[in-house]
Design an enzyme around this catalytic site. Sequence first.
Site, mmCIF file in Angstrom:
data_model
loop_
_atom_site.group_PDB
_atom_site.id
_atom_site.type_symbol
_atom_site.label_atom_id
_atom_site.label_comp_id
_atom_site.label_asym_id
_atom_site.label_seq_id
_atom_site.Cartn_x
_atom_site.Cartn_y
_atom_site.Cartn_z
ATOM 1 C CE LYS A 300 -4.140 -2.137 1.405
ATOM 2 N NZ LYS A 300 -5.774 -1.663 1.920
ATOM 3 N NE ARG A 335 -8.131 -8.701 0.765
ATOM 4 C CZ ARG A 335 -7.371 -8.138 0.347
ATOM 5 N NH1 ARG A 335 -6.453 -6.812 -0.020
ATOM 6 N NH2 ARG A 335 -8.223 -8.235 -1.181
#
Length: 360
Positions: A300, A335
């Site tokens: 991210k 995740r």
Amino acid sequence: MSSNKLHLRPVQFVDSPIGRDGEVARLAGGMQWFAAYEVIEGGTKRTVSVAEFEATLARDHERAAALHAAITAPRAPISLGDRILRFDQPHVVGILNVTPDSFSDGGKLEDDPQAAAEAGFDMIAKGASLIDLGGESTRPGAPLVWEGDEIKRIAPVVERLARTAPVSIDTRKAAVMEAALAGGAHMVNDVSALLWDTRAAEVVAKAGVPVVLMHSPDPAKGPHGGPNTGRAYADPLIETYDWLEARVAAAVAAGIDRARIIVDPGIGFGKALSDNLALLNGLALFHGLGCPIMLGASRKRIIGALSGEAPVGERLGGSLALALKGAEAGVQLLRVHDVVETVQAIRVWRGMRDAALVGR
């Protein structure tokens, strides 16, 4: 706006509980022990040791006692088809996108269901405990996908993959949930925490499957709160916790078994860099919800922001750092895109934890 409710964040983690009876507590039935709480109330913070907790706080404070019970209680295992997932250690969840535009791997598997399923099988073979399949990008600015198109993308992959592998469907649409569950999917992961689609809670409750409730600023406006939201948090950690606490209560009221609810603080969803850092540094607070925690920070923008604007394809090191940060905070589900590397990192981490826990 900051909450005036009392919150407890486990702090002062220790390598081993051996010889420290009454001085440390086990975190959520996992591999971590801690010696104190950061007590947050009315904008103030203080530290109370586990040894002093009963006498100084829990005895006269009902919420403190309830939070302590939730933080230290083992998490109930969940059933994913023929598999049982136990939460006494962190698990790796492999991300599988069949989208043209996801921020990291969009377009790679969109038109080839067999290749997508094989990619999922490969992640399971390499140590993933669960595959999280998505047919709609949730990157900032991504267009809304019609549910019919989303179903066309995910249904053939679910049918192939779910026969032998645990599959979670990453969607906010009730019709897509129904199609995936009918095809054999075992879990729902909703970035809107069941707020985007008015039928979503009913679908999950009827199916009796585990569900992930993720935080975002205003799910009705999209995963990131919509354009020009300008969301500013006075205290991102406490506000995210309180929001998830309310969503868990709403899900239970809708008929969803609390033991099947997983929470996700939503790293990167409608949050500034400082907000994400506050959430990552305060992850242990979320154990007070009494639910397993999912952390999705792989590749991210926070990693790029902290590493000279590294492009998406060059964020492996940062992704591993955040996964290990999650493991240290007792997060149960990580995740990730990079399954092989994360599984290896977690196995090494667990080896060190095992060595610490068996004695001196």
